[in-house]
Scaffold this motif. Structure first.
Motif, PDB file in Angstrom:
ATOM      1  N   VAL A 149       1.865  -2.951  16.772  1.00 58.08           N
ATOM      2  CA  VAL A 149       2.642  -2.650  15.557  1.00 58.08           C
ATOM      3  C   VAL A 149       3.920  -1.884  15.904  1.00 58.08           C
ATOM      4  CG1 VAL A 149       0.732  -2.728  13.929  1.00 58.08           C
ATOM      5  CG2 VAL A 149       1.187  -0.626  15.146  1.00 58.08           C
ATOM      6  N   ILE A 184      -7.955  -1.184   6.736  1.00 59.98           N
ATOM      7  CA  ILE A 184      -6.679  -0.608   6.267  1.00 59.98           C
ATOM      8  C   ILE A 184      -5.642  -1.713   6.050  1.00 59.98           C
ATOM      9  CG2 ILE A 184      -4.786   0.978   6.809  1.00 59.98           C
ATOM     10  CD1 ILE A 184      -6.746   2.495   8.642  1.00 59.98           C
ATOM     11  N   TYR A 185      -5.437  -2.577   7.089  1.00 59.58           N
ATOM     12  CA  TYR A 185      -4.358  -3.571   6.950  1.00 59.58           C
ATOM     13  C   TYR A 185      -4.717  -4.637   5.914  1.00 59.58           C
ATOM     14  CZ  TYR A 185      -6.929  -6.212  10.648  1.00 59.58           C
ATOM     15  OH  TYR A 185      -7.866  -6.857  11.412  1.00 59.58           O
ATOM     16  N   SER A 194      -6.068  -1.599   1.925  1.00 58.35           N
ATOM     17  CA  SER A 194      -7.256  -0.823   2.331  1.00 58.35           C
ATOM     18  C   SER A 194      -8.460  -1.188   1.452  1.00 58.35           C
ATOM     19  CB  SER A 194      -6.957   0.674   2.213  1.00 58.35           C
ATOM     20  OG  SER A 194      -6.878   1.013   0.850  1.00 58.35           O
ATOM     21  N   TRP A 202       4.562  -0.326  10.579  1.00 58.73           N
ATOM     22  CA  TRP A 202       3.331  -1.068  10.916  1.00 58.73           C
ATOM     23  C   TRP A 202       3.589  -2.567  11.051  1.00 58.73           C
ATOM     24  CZ3 TRP A 202       0.698   2.822  12.269  1.00 58.73           C
ATOM     25  CH2 TRP A 202       0.593   3.969  11.483  1.00 58.73           C
ATOM     26  N   THR A 203       4.821  -2.934  11.407  1.00 61.50           N
ATOM     27  CA  THR A 203       5.173  -4.344  11.418  1.00 61.50           C
ATOM     28  C   THR A 203       4.568  -5.021  12.657  1.00 61.50           C
ATOM     29  OG1 THR A 203       7.253  -3.469  10.562  1.00 61.50           O
ATOM     30  CG2 THR A 203       7.100  -5.857  10.862  1.00 61.50           C
ATOM     31  N   THR A 204       3.523  -5.790  12.419  1.00 64.86           N
ATOM     32  CA  THR A 204       2.782  -6.403  13.525  1.00 64.86           C
ATOM     33  C   THR A 204       3.633  -7.429  14.263  1.00 64.86           C
ATOM     34  OG1 THR A 204       0.724  -6.086  12.327  1.00 64.86           O
ATOM     35  CG2 THR A 204       0.695  -7.709  14.108  1.00 64.86           C
ATOM     36  N   GLU A 225     -10.303   0.635  -0.394  1.00 63.73           N
ATOM     37  CA  GLU A 225     -10.261   1.227  -1.739  1.00 63.73           C
ATOM     38  C   GLU A 225      -9.421   0.340  -2.673  1.00 63.73           C
ATOM     39  OE1 GLU A 225      -9.761   2.896   1.076  1.00 63.73           O
ATOM     40  OE2 GLU A 225     -11.530   4.186   1.076  1.00 63.73           O
ATOM     41  N   ILE A 226      -8.324  -0.165  -2.142  1.00 61.46           N
ATOM     42  CA  ILE A 226      -7.454  -1.024  -2.962  1.00 61.46           C
ATOM     43  C   ILE A 226      -8.175  -2.341  -3.284  1.00 61.46           C
ATOM     44  CG2 ILE A 226      -5.251  -2.313  -2.931  1.00 61.46           C
ATOM     45  CD1 ILE A 226      -5.079   0.848  -3.279  1.00 61.46           C
ATOM     46  N   ALA A 256      -8.826  -0.611  12.148  1.00 64.51           N
ATOM     47  CA  ALA A 256      -7.693  -0.885  11.244  1.00 64.51           C
ATOM     48  C   ALA A 256      -7.993  -1.988  10.238  1.00 64.51           C
ATOM     49  CB  ALA A 256      -6.459  -1.260  12.065  1.00 64.51           C
ATOM     50  N   TYR A 262       6.589  -5.535   4.749  1.00 58.11           N
ATOM     51  CA  TYR A 262       6.160  -5.013   3.449  1.00 58.11           C
ATOM     52  C   TYR A 262       6.121  -3.476   3.484  1.00 58.11           C
ATOM     53  CZ  TYR A 262       4.501  -9.291   0.989  1.00 58.11           C
ATOM     54  OH  TYR A 262       4.401 -10.482   0.316  1.00 58.11           O
ATOM     55  N   SER A 263       5.215  -2.918   4.325  1.00 62.03           N
ATOM     56  CA  SER A 263       4.936  -1.468   4.293  1.00 62.03           C
ATOM     57  C   SER A 263       6.112  -0.647   4.799  1.00 62.03           C
ATOM     58  CB  SER A 263       3.716  -1.149   5.152  1.00 62.03           C
ATOM     59  OG  SER A 263       2.631  -1.960   4.792  1.00 62.03           O
ATOM     60  N   GLN A 295       5.895  -9.488   9.103  1.00 63.36           N
ATOM     61  CA  GLN A 295       5.794  -9.160   7.679  1.00 63.36           C
ATOM     62  C   GLN A 295       6.403  -7.779   7.405  1.00 63.36           C
ATOM     63  OE1 GLN A 295       1.753  -8.385   6.425  1.00 63.36           O
ATOM     64  NE2 GLN A 295       2.181  -8.888   4.299  1.00 63.36           N
ATOM     65  N   GLY A 352       2.540   2.078   1.255  1.00 63.23           N
ATOM     66  CA  GLY A 352       1.558   1.146   1.812  1.00 63.23           C
ATOM     67  C   GLY A 352       0.712   0.623   0.664  1.00 63.23           C
ATOM     68  N   SER A 353      -0.291   1.415   0.273  1.00 56.90           N
ATOM     69  CA  SER A 353      -1.100   1.036  -0.899  1.00 56.90           C
ATOM     70  C   SER A 353      -0.212   0.971  -2.141  1.00 56.90           C
ATOM     71  CB  SER A 353      -2.205   2.065  -1.128  1.00 56.90           C
ATOM     72  OG  SER A 353      -2.999   2.193   0.023  1.00 56.90           O
TER      73      SER A 353
HETATM   74  C1  LIG Z   1      -3.020  -2.417  12.531  1.00 59.44           C
HETATM   75  C2  LIG Z   1      -2.161  -2.510  11.303  1.00 59.44           C
HETATM   76  C3  LIG Z   1      -1.293  -3.580  11.155  1.00 59.44           C
HETATM   77  C4  LIG Z   1      -0.472  -3.664  10.023  1.00 59.44           C
HETATM   78  N1  LIG Z   1       0.429  -4.676   9.954  1.00 59.44           N
HETATM   79  C5  LIG Z   1       1.325  -4.697   8.936  1.00 59.44           C
HETATM   80  C6  LIG Z   1       2.376  -5.669   8.898  1.00 59.44           C
HETATM   81  O1  LIG Z   1       2.485  -6.520   9.786  1.00 59.44           O
HETATM   82  N2  LIG Z   1       3.267  -5.614   7.893  1.00 59.44           N
HETATM   83  C7  LIG Z   1       3.179  -4.695   6.883  1.00 59.44           C
HETATM   84  O2  LIG Z   1       4.003  -4.726   5.983  1.00 59.44           O
HETATM   85  N3  LIG Z   1       2.199  -3.752   6.883  1.00 59.44           N
HETATM   86  C8  LIG Z   1       1.281  -3.730   7.897  1.00 59.44           C
HETATM   87  N4  LIG Z   1       0.296  -2.764   7.919  1.00 59.44           N
HETATM   88  C9  LIG Z   1       0.309  -1.720   6.899  1.00 59.44           C
HETATM   89  C10 LIG Z   1      -0.860  -1.768   5.937  1.00 59.44           C
HETATM   90  O3  LIG Z   1      -0.697  -2.774   4.976  1.00 59.44           O
HETATM   91  C11 LIG Z   1      -0.958  -0.363   5.297  1.00 59.44           C
HETATM   92  O4  LIG Z   1      -1.337   0.522   6.337  1.00 59.44           O
HETATM   93  C12 LIG Z   1      -1.973  -0.318   4.193  1.00 59.44           C
HETATM   94  O5  LIG Z   1      -1.516  -1.021   3.056  1.00 59.44           O
HETATM   95  C13 LIG Z   1      -2.279   1.149   3.755  1.00 59.44           C
HETATM   96  O6  LIG Z   1      -1.109   1.833   3.476  1.00 59.44           O
HETATM   97  P1  LIG Z   1      -0.789   3.253   4.158  1.00 59.44           P
HETATM   98  O7  LIG Z   1      -1.013   3.113   5.629  1.00 59.44           O
HETATM   99  O8  LIG Z   1       0.531   3.679   3.682  1.00 59.44           O
HETATM  100  O9  LIG Z   1      -1.935   4.214   3.630  1.00 59.44           O
HETATM  101  P2  LIG Z   1      -1.948   4.925   2.196  1.00 59.44           P
HETATM  102  O10 LIG Z   1      -1.525   3.957   1.162  1.00 59.44           O
HETATM  103  O11 LIG Z   1      -1.221   6.212   2.301  1.00 59.44           O
HETATM  104  O12 LIG Z   1      -3.494   5.193   2.020  1.00 59.44           O
HETATM  105  C14 LIG Z   1      -4.163   6.317   2.619  1.00 59.44           C
HETATM  106  C15 LIG Z   1      -5.579   6.352   2.073  1.00 59.44           C
HETATM  107  O13 LIG Z   1      -5.554   6.586   0.654  1.00 59.44           O
HETATM  108  C16 LIG Z   1      -6.287   5.564  -0.005  1.00 59.44           C
HETATM  109  N5  LIG Z   1      -5.634   5.210  -1.282  1.00 59.44           N
HETATM  110  C17 LIG Z   1      -4.317   5.010  -1.482  1.00 59.44           C
HETATM  111  N6  LIG Z   1      -4.069   4.655  -2.765  1.00 59.44           N
HETATM  112  C18 LIG Z   1      -5.279   4.643  -3.388  1.00 59.44           C
HETATM  113  C19 LIG Z   1      -5.686   4.333  -4.720  1.00 59.44           C
HETATM  114  N7  LIG Z   1      -4.807   3.979  -5.668  1.00 59.44           N
HETATM  115  N8  LIG Z   1      -7.016   4.408  -5.009  1.00 59.44           N
HETATM  116  C20 LIG Z   1      -7.914   4.761  -4.057  1.00 59.44           C
HETATM  117  N9  LIG Z   1      -7.567   5.060  -2.781  1.00 59.44           N
HETATM  118  C21 LIG Z   1      -6.282   4.996  -2.444  1.00 59.44           C
HETATM  119  C22 LIG Z   1      -6.256   4.371   0.907  1.00 59.44           C
HETATM  120  O14 LIG Z   1      -7.335   3.496   0.696  1.00 59.44           O
HETATM  121  C23 LIG Z   1      -6.347   5.043   2.275  1.00 59.44           C
HETATM  122  O15 LIG Z   1      -7.689   5.335   2.580  1.00 59.44           O
HETATM  123  C24 LIG Z   1      -0.558  -2.680   9.022  1.00 59.44           C
HETATM  124  C25 LIG Z   1      -1.457  -1.616   9.163  1.00 59.44           C
HETATM  125  C26 LIG Z   1      -2.250  -1.528  10.288  1.00 59.44           C
HETATM  126  C27 LIG Z   1      -3.180  -0.345  10.408  1.00 59.44           C
END
Ligand SMILES: Cc1cc2nc3c(=O)[nH]c(=O)nc-3n(C[C@H](O)[C@H](O)[C@H](O)COP(=O)(O)OP(=O)(O)OC[C@H]3O[C@@H](n4cnc5c(N)ncnc54)[C@H](O)[C@@H]3O)c2cc1C
Length: 401
Positions: A213, A382-383, A386, A161-163, A388-389, A379, A130-131, A128, A136-137
């Motif tokens: 990842v 988060i994945y 998160s 973070w591409t699993t 919060e989202i 994780a 996406y990120s 996937q 991410g969020s």
């Molecule tokens: C083990 C693992 C596997 C993953 N696998 C994949 C994958 O295969 N493909 C892929 O595309 N992605 C993958 N991800 C990525 C995952 O989707 C993102 O890590 C996740 O969406 C959070 O984004 P970020 O890491 O950029 O954190 P950020 O978005 O920077 O968030 C940091 C913190 O801020 C908080 N926050 C951010 N925005 C808000 C808001 N608007 N309101 C309140 N709080 C907020 C978040 O909740 C979090 O606590 C994976 C992540 C992990 C840890």
């Protein structure tokens, strides 16, 4: 909804149980037992997928018209429960649970005919995209760029973070095809062959020491425009549709019940401070019971959501509720299990976690995976978005706040 299994459902459960017990080889069982996170070791999971495919069961939620078993929601739940009970390897969801439903809804006839059978057979292994770093969020801010050149898009940028990208031969990917208007309006959903020149996959090692990842780099990667799903710049709708399946297209409670069964096993074997068994310690037993009550509550919510889905088709925003609650209870159970085993959770035992390894475990055999499981489950909140989202989605779309 009626919780009791009908005689037909019981017969189905027996059929599934008999098949799984016969098909799960010793090494697959061991790989299942050694799983310390969201997925099992790649080769074991891939082999289990192929075995299930041979029986027509590799995509439990797919309708018969696309090659799935066409099961009812109850049958699907029974199947998942039986797999969890038997400790089968965990399957990668990116093909059957994520891009599969997207192609069924938004793909062209050619795309369906080409990709769906290869998802079922696991000839195509998906990851996937996406990120990104900084997206991410706030996914709509993504920067990975696709520019038209003849019949191709030329893709430049990176995904993070591409699993299991190191094992995947296909990626579904969100790319920026326009910088006009709102960020959501310039995103397209494309399918990329991971063997295309210009793609580099770099590992990111997790807290538990696992290579699960990656960061993926695109350097002038040519992707046929025919590989776009849906219209150009309409990818955001597809991206959100897929996320509903990522969060709600699977069952959560069978795995949770299996984790609690392991916790009970550890608590029965380990000693409490007074020399008795931990399972008989009133305080610890209460904490297990609280986790189990939460798991049962989740099971009922999940079954209600599945029953609604059987009428309406797609998981909807309630999938956020399930994902949020599941990840929190899962983390609590993993923490309790580490607490139950105590010191023997501490040794790092990477070799003993490899199926077929003759490394002697330090401490009880069930201790080998407990700490890495706990660390990997950090994780889970988060994945797939998160907590919060998820709470924001629930507030807006479920509670209407
Ligand atoms: C083990 C693992 C596997 C993953 N696998 C994949 C994958 O295969 N493909 C892929 O595309 N992605 C993958 N991800 C990525 C995952 O989707 C993102 O890590 C996740 O969406 C959070 O984004 P970020 O890491 O950029 O954190 P950020 O978005 O920077 O968030 C940091 C913190 O801020 C908080 N926050 C951010 N925005 C808000 C808001 N608007 N309101 C309140 N709080 C907020 C978040 O909740 C979090 O606590 C994976 C992540 C992990 C840890």
């Amino acid at each position: 909804m009626d919780q009791a299994l009908t005689p037909q459902d019981q017969a189905f459960r027996d059929e599934v149980r008999t098949f799984i017990d016969g098909a799960l080889t010793d090494d697959l069982r061991e790989a299942g037992r050694l799983t310390a996170g969201a997925f099992s070791e790649f080769n074991a999971g891939h082999r289990w997928h192929q075995i299930l495919h041979g029986r027509g069961w590799s995509a439990p939620s797919w309708p018969a018209e696309h090659g799935g078993p066409g099961w009812s929601e109850t049958e699907r739940y029974i199947f998942d429960s039986e797999c969890a009970r038997a400790g089968a390897p965990l399957l990668l969801p990116m093909g059957t649970r994520m891009v599969g439903p997207v192609l069924m809804r938004f793909g062209t006839d050619e795309q369906k005919a080409h990709y769906l059978p290869r998802i079922l057979s696991a000839e195509h292994v998906w990851c996937q995209g996406y990120s990104e770093p900084g997206s991410g969020s706030d996914l709509a801010s993504l920067q990975c760029r696709a520019v038209r050149d003849g019949n191709d898009y030329v893709v430049n940028g990176t995904k993070l973070w591409t699993t299991y990208a190191q094992h995947a031969n296909r990626m579904f990917c969100l790319v920026r095809t326009s910088t006009e208007g709102k960020p959501q309006e310039g995103i397209s959903f494309i399918l990329i062959d991971m063997a295309t020149p210009g793609i580099t996959v770099e590992p990111v090692i997790t807290l538990a020491g696992d290579h699960e990842v990656n960061q993926v780099f695109f350097d002038d990667v040519r992707v046929p425009i025919a590989n776009r799903v849906g219209e150009e710049n309409q990818g955001w709708t597809i991206a959100k549709y897929l996320l509903e399946f990522e969060r709600g297209g699977d069952t959560y409670s069978p795995g949770l019940h299996a984790a609690i069964a392991l916790l009970r096993r550890v608590a029965k074997a380990e000693l409490a401070g007074d020399g008795g068994r931990l399972a008989d310690d009133a305080g610890f037993a209460l904490r297990i019971a609280e986790a189990e009550a939460d798991a049962i509550a989740l099971e009922f919510t999940e079954k209600r959501a599945m029953s609604e889905m059987a009428q309406g088709g797609q998981p909807g925003a309630a999938s956020s509720l399930l994902k949020l609650r599941w990840s929190e209870v899962l983390q609590r159970v993993a923490e309790l299990t580490v607490e139950a085993i105590g010191y023997y959770a501490a040794p790092v035992q990477r070799e003993a976690r490899v199926a077929g390894s003759n490394a002697e475990p330090i401490g009880p055999d069930y201790g080998v995976t407990l700490m890495p499981t706990h660390l990997n489950h950090r994780a889970a909140t988060i994945y797939a978005g998160s907590s919060e989202i998820q709470r924001s989605i629930i507030a807006k779309l479920v509670l209407g706040l």
